[in-house]
Design a protein around this motif. Structure first.
Motif: not given
Length: 98
Positions: A83-86, A73-78
C-alpha cells in the motif's frame, strides 16, 4: 467518448485484479483453516485412543496459534509495504504541484 473508453478499460482491469485477489485470499483461507483444524482433529483422535493428554493438545494448539499469528503479522507487513509503495508516487506528485 475517449474518457468512457479509458474508464471501461480500467474497470475491466480492476475486475480481473479483484477476481485474482479473491482467489488468492480463498486459497490462503483454506490453508489457514486446514492448518487450524488438522491438529485439533488428530489430537482429539489421540486423546480418545489414550495416547495424548488434554494439556499436551492444548500446548500444541497454542504453538500453532503462535505460528499463525506470526504469519498474520508477516502478511500484514507485506500488505502495508504494498500500500505504501502504491501511494508513494501520489505523495510525490502532490508535493510537486504545491
Amino acid at each position: 467518448m475517449r474518457v468512457v473508453k479509458v474508464l471501461m478499460q480500467h474497470i475491466g482491469e480492476f475486475k480481473r485484479d479483484a477476481i485474482i485477489t479473491l482467489l488468492l485470499v480463498a486459497m490462503c483461507m483454506v490453508f489457514v483453516v486446514s492448518g487450524r483444524m488438522a491438529p485439533i482433529y488428530l489430537g482429539a483422535n489421540l486423546i480418545v485412543a489414550g495416547d495424548l493428554n488434554a494439556g499436551d493438545l492444548t500446548s500444541l494448539l497454542m504453538y500453532c496459534i503462535n505460528i499463525l499469528m506470526s504469519l498474520v503479522m508477516l502478511s500484514m507487513t507485506i500488505v502495508m509495504i504494498t500500500m505504501s509503495s502504491a501511494s508513494a508516487p501520489r505523495r510525490r506528485s502532490v508535493h510537486r504541484t504545491v
